[in-house]
Design a protein around this motif. Structure first.
Motif, PDB file in Angstrom:
ATOM      1  N   ARG A 230       0.843  -1.200   0.000  1.00 43.15           N
ATOM      2  CA  ARG A 230       0.000   0.000   0.000  1.00 43.15           C
ATOM      3  C   ARG A 230       0.875   1.245   0.000  1.00 43.15           C
ATOM      4  NH1 ARG A 230      -2.490   2.524   5.145  1.00 43.15           N
ATOM      5  NH2 ARG A 230      -3.875   4.130   4.360  1.00 43.15           N
ATOM      6  N   TYR A 231       0.637   2.122  -0.969  1.00 38.55           N
ATOM      7  CA  TYR A 231       1.333   3.405  -1.045  1.00 38.55           C
ATOM      8  C   TYR A 231       0.300   4.489  -0.741  1.00 38.55           C
ATOM      9  CZ  TYR A 231       4.986   0.655  -3.246  1.00 38.55           C
ATOM     10  OH  TYR A 231       5.946  -0.301  -3.502  1.00 38.55           O
ATOM     11  N   GLN A 232       0.395   5.011   0.464  1.00 37.40           N
ATOM     12  CA  GLN A 232      -0.609   5.949   0.948  1.00 37.40           C
ATOM     13  C   GLN A 232      -0.570   7.253   0.154  1.00 37.40           C
ATOM     14  OE1 GLN A 232      -0.335   6.605   5.130  1.00 37.40           O
ATOM     15  NE2 GLN A 232      -2.291   7.655   5.287  1.00 37.40           N
ATOM     16  N   GLY A 233      -1.777   7.694  -0.258  1.00 40.02           N
ATOM     17  CA  GLY A 233      -1.896   8.969  -0.936  1.00 40.02           C
ATOM     18  C   GLY A 233      -1.451   8.969  -2.382  1.00 40.02           C
ATOM     19  N   ARG A 234      -1.205   7.779  -2.974  1.00 37.92           N
ATOM     20  CA  ARG A 234      -0.749   7.728  -4.362  1.00 37.92           C
ATOM     21  C   ARG A 234      -1.868   7.319  -5.323  1.00 37.92           C
ATOM     22  NH1 ARG A 234       4.937   7.305  -3.986  1.00 37.92           N
ATOM     23  NH2 ARG A 234       5.005   7.886  -6.190  1.00 37.92           N
ATOM     24  N   GLY A 235      -3.106   7.272  -4.837  1.00 36.90           N
ATOM     25  CA  GLY A 235      -4.241   6.920  -5.683  1.00 36.90           C
ATOM     26  C   GLY A 235      -4.856   8.151  -6.329  1.00 36.90           C
ATOM     27  N   ASN A 236      -6.158   8.066  -6.619  1.00 39.20           N
ATOM     28  CA  ASN A 236      -6.851   9.193  -7.242  1.00 39.20           C
ATOM     29  C   ASN A 236      -6.937  10.376  -6.281  1.00 39.20           C
ATOM     30  OD1 ASN A 236      -7.369   8.101  -9.776  1.00 39.20           O
ATOM     31  ND2 ASN A 236      -9.247   7.111  -9.094  1.00 39.20           N
ATOM     32  N   ALA A 237      -6.829  11.578  -6.840  1.00 40.00           N
ATOM     33  CA  ALA A 237      -6.999  12.794  -6.031  1.00 40.00           C
ATOM     34  C   ALA A 237      -8.433  12.856  -5.503  1.00 40.00           C
ATOM     35  CB  ALA A 237      -6.690  14.017  -6.867  1.00 40.00           C
ATOM     36  N   GLY A 238      -8.596  13.427  -4.311  1.00 40.22           N
ATOM     37  CA  GLY A 238      -9.932  13.604  -3.767  1.00 40.22           C
ATOM     38  C   GLY A 238     -10.676  14.705  -4.510  1.00 40.22           C
ATOM     39  N   GLN A 239     -11.977  14.761  -4.291  1.00 40.92           N
ATOM     40  CA  GLN A 239     -12.785  15.794  -4.920  1.00 40.92           C
ATOM     41  C   GLN A 239     -12.956  16.985  -3.984  1.00 40.92           C
ATOM     42  OE1 GLN A 239     -16.232  13.241  -6.311  1.00 40.92           O
ATOM     43  NE2 GLN A 239     -16.093  14.650  -8.049  1.00 40.92           N
ATOM     44  N   PHE A 240     -12.864  18.157  -4.560  1.00 43.33           N
ATOM     45  CA  PHE A 240     -13.168  19.416  -3.865  1.00 43.33           C
ATOM     46  C   PHE A 240     -12.372  19.550  -2.566  1.00 43.33           C
ATOM     47  CE2 PHE A 240     -17.249  17.742  -5.704  1.00 43.33           C
ATOM     48  CZ  PHE A 240     -17.084  18.368  -6.935  1.00 43.33           C
ATOM     49  N   GLY A 241     -11.090  19.204  -2.652  1.00 51.56           N
ATOM     50  CA  GLY A 241     -10.221  19.367  -1.488  1.00 51.56           C
ATOM     51  C   GLY A 241     -10.122  18.148  -0.602  1.00 51.56           C
ATOM     52  N   GLY A 242     -10.774  17.050  -0.967  1.00 55.80           N
ATOM     53  CA  GLY A 242     -10.705  15.832  -0.165  1.00 55.80           C
ATOM     54  C   GLY A 242      -9.354  15.148  -0.292  1.00 55.80           C
ATOM     55  N   PRO A 243      -8.992  14.270   0.646  1.00 58.03           N
ATOM     56  CA  PRO A 243      -7.688  13.596   0.605  1.00 58.03           C
ATOM     57  C   PRO A 243      -7.623  12.583  -0.538  1.00 58.03           C
ATOM     58  CG  PRO A 243      -9.052  12.663   2.340  1.00 58.03           C
ATOM     59  CD  PRO A 243      -9.807  13.851   1.802  1.00 58.03           C
ATOM     60  N   PRO A 244      -6.421  12.303  -1.035  1.00 54.38           N
ATOM     61  CA  PRO A 244      -6.292  11.322  -2.118  1.00 54.38           C
ATOM     62  C   PRO A 244      -6.474   9.895  -1.601  1.00 54.38           C
ATOM     63  CG  PRO A 244      -4.126  12.057  -1.420  1.00 54.38           C
ATOM     64  CD  PRO A 244      -5.128  12.886  -0.653  1.00 54.38           C
ATOM     65  N   GLY A 245      -6.787   8.985  -2.528  1.00 55.07           N
ATOM     66  CA  GLY A 245      -6.848   7.576  -2.197  1.00 55.07           C
ATOM     67  C   GLY A 245      -5.458   6.970  -2.164  1.00 55.07           C
ATOM     68  N   ASP A 246      -5.396   5.661  -2.019  1.00 55.35           N
ATOM     69  CA  ASP A 246      -4.127   4.950  -1.924  1.00 55.35           C
ATOM     70  C   ASP A 246      -3.896   4.121  -3.186  1.00 55.35           C
ATOM     71  OD1 ASP A 246      -3.846   5.975   0.642  1.00 55.35           O
ATOM     72  OD2 ASP A 246      -4.857   4.241   1.549  1.00 55.35           O
ATOM     73  N   LEU A 247      -2.656   3.762  -3.404  1.00 55.50           N
ATOM     74  CA  LEU A 247      -2.276   2.887  -4.517  1.00 55.50           C
ATOM     75  C   LEU A 247      -1.851   1.545  -3.940  1.00 55.50           C
ATOM     76  CD1 LEU A 247      -1.489   2.287  -7.485  1.00 55.50           C
ATOM     77  CD2 LEU A 247       0.757   3.280  -6.964  1.00 55.50           C
ATOM     78  N   TYR A 248      -2.458   0.458  -4.438  1.00 56.33           N
ATOM     79  CA  TYR A 248      -2.103  -0.891  -4.023  1.00 56.33           C
ATOM     80  C   TYR A 248      -1.391  -1.594  -5.183  1.00 56.33           C
ATOM     81  CZ  TYR A 248      -5.048  -0.318   0.091  1.00 56.33           C
ATOM     82  OH  TYR A 248      -5.594   0.127   1.275  1.00 56.33           O
ATOM     83  N   VAL A 249      -0.190  -2.065  -4.913  1.00 53.90           N
ATOM     84  CA  VAL A 249       0.611  -2.745  -5.941  1.00 53.90           C
ATOM     85  C   VAL A 249       0.775  -4.204  -5.541  1.00 53.90           C
ATOM     86  CG1 VAL A 249       2.881  -2.904  -7.010  1.00 53.90           C
ATOM     87  CG2 VAL A 249       1.843  -0.663  -6.629  1.00 53.90           C
ATOM     88  N   GLU A 250       0.344  -5.101  -6.421  1.00 50.66           N
ATOM     89  CA  GLU A 250       0.520  -6.542  -6.200  1.00 50.66           C
ATOM     90  C   GLU A 250       1.738  -7.017  -6.992  1.00 50.66           C
ATOM     91  OE1 GLU A 250      -1.824 -10.788  -6.929  1.00 50.66           O
ATOM     92  OE2 GLU A 250      -2.944  -8.903  -6.830  1.00 50.66           O
TER      93      GLU A 250
END
Length: 373
Positions: A230-250
């Protein structure tokens, strides 16, 4: 006989309001939505619900007080007296919303970004020792035209007129218990509590756009095939100032032509010539750390394992490594010259071992067959 008053924890002279309060408390405690997989809690919820369905109905309660459960024969008992499927429905009925949530007049527009998942191919040695990888991934990023707000320049989102900023629409209906209130997501604003009357043309009011990005990720040593990182904060950007999602690499680890893993140990087979196995000697072995010399003792048999300490896979906690286990496999030659056969037959004779006689040559077999005619 089941004591429904004891099930709810109230006295026989309890008022309808006291019975209702007792059921609220126990429903919150034992509802299956809050106790996933807990069969005991599920049974307790059914008992509590059954007790309440009797004691909350004046006619049923009167029959129960007079005749016990026998007075209820033929009366079906619903699993849920309100016909709700989830705990949220139960508390909506009593409280008109979640009693544990902080009550605010309007909701925030900010939404957390979605998580992303992907597979990354690694060479065997890369998984053992760790590596850095540059990967290309398509992600949602904040719209530069509107700064991620989803509105045209000079405008802003307004409070939703349908739900007045709550993000929910409520429906009130009458029942024997009085008014029951159920809530659902507001269809006009999608639950955000806000309306965008002048959406940004670049992102169509979403505040985000899709973009191909190249990311550099660090892969720790010691991870095996199929492990997810899990790479925290490396997923999609949040909407309207929300925090980004995470990136999971298998991890998809390629097999090695020589080595395999057994937990944190590296395992391989080393062919040993018959003569070296019999007389002893040394053999070279190229490992993931470089070349090692394998000592072969006199009379070594197939299956003998040589252990090289701390030459295996690094532990994921960063403390030490596993071992390298080399299994020796004695090889018997399948093609021998006449001289090699002669020497081996001498050895067999010295050891008193019976072996097959030497095969006749082609001309000897031809001569033997012609003499029969």
């Amino acid at each position: 006989m089941t004591d429904y008053y004891a099930v709810l924890g109230v006295g026989r002279d309890a008022t309808s309001e006291e019975i209702k309060r007792a059921y609220r408390k126990l429903a919150r405690q034992y509802h299956p939505d809050f106790n996933s997989g807990d069969s005991h809690a599920e049974e307790r919820f059914k008992e509590v619900t059954k007790a309440y369905s009797v004691l909350s109905d004046p006619e049923k309660r009167q029959r129960y007080d007079a005749f016990g459960e026998a007075g209820l024969d033929g009366q079906p008992m619903p699993a849920d007296p309100f016909g709700f499927g989830t705990f949220a429905d139960v508390v909506d009925a009593f409280f008109g919303g979640d009693p544990f949530a902080t009550r605010t007049r309007t909701r925030s527009r900010a939404r957390r970004g979605d998580d992303l998942a992907m597979r990354v191919r690694l060479e065997f040695s890369e998984a053992v020792f760790g590596t850095s990888k540059d990967i290309r991934v398509r992600t949602m990023v904040p719209c530069e035209d509107c700064g991620g707000q989803g509105t045209q320049s000079g405008t802003a989102a307004t409070t939703c007129r349908a739900c007045h900023g709550t993000g929910q629409q409520r429906t009130v209906r009458q029942s024997l218990l009085g008014q029951l209130v159920t809530t659902s997501t507001c269809m006009a604003c999608g639950g955000s509590g806000h309306e965008v009357l002048s959406p940004c043309k670049g992102c169509k009011g979403q505040g985000r756009v899709a973009e191909d990005n190249e990311l550099s990720i660090d892969i720790p040593p010691g991870l095996d095939d199929g492990v997810r990182i899990r790479y925290q904060g490396r997923g999609n950007a949040g909407q309207f100032g929300g925090p980004p999602g995470d990136l999971y690499v298998e991890l998809d680890v390629a097999p090695h032509e020589v080595f395999s893993r057994r937990d944190d140990h590296l395992v391989c087979e080393l062919p040993v010539p018959m003569t070296v196995a019999a007389l002893g000697g040394t053999l070279p072995l190229v490992t993931l750390d470089g070349e090692e010399t394998v000592e072969v003792e006199l009379g070594t048999q197939t299956g003998t394992v040589k252990r090289f300490r701390k030459r295996g896979v690094p532990h994921t906690d960063g403390r030490g490594r596993g071992d390298l286990l080399v299994e020796l496999v004695v090889q018997t030659p399948d093609e021998l010259s006449d001289e090699e056969q002669r020497l081996l037959r001498q050895l067999a004779e010295l050891r008193g071992e019976a072996v097959s006689p030497p095969a006749a040559s082609f001309f000897a077999r031809l001569k033997g067959s012609s003499s029969k005619f």
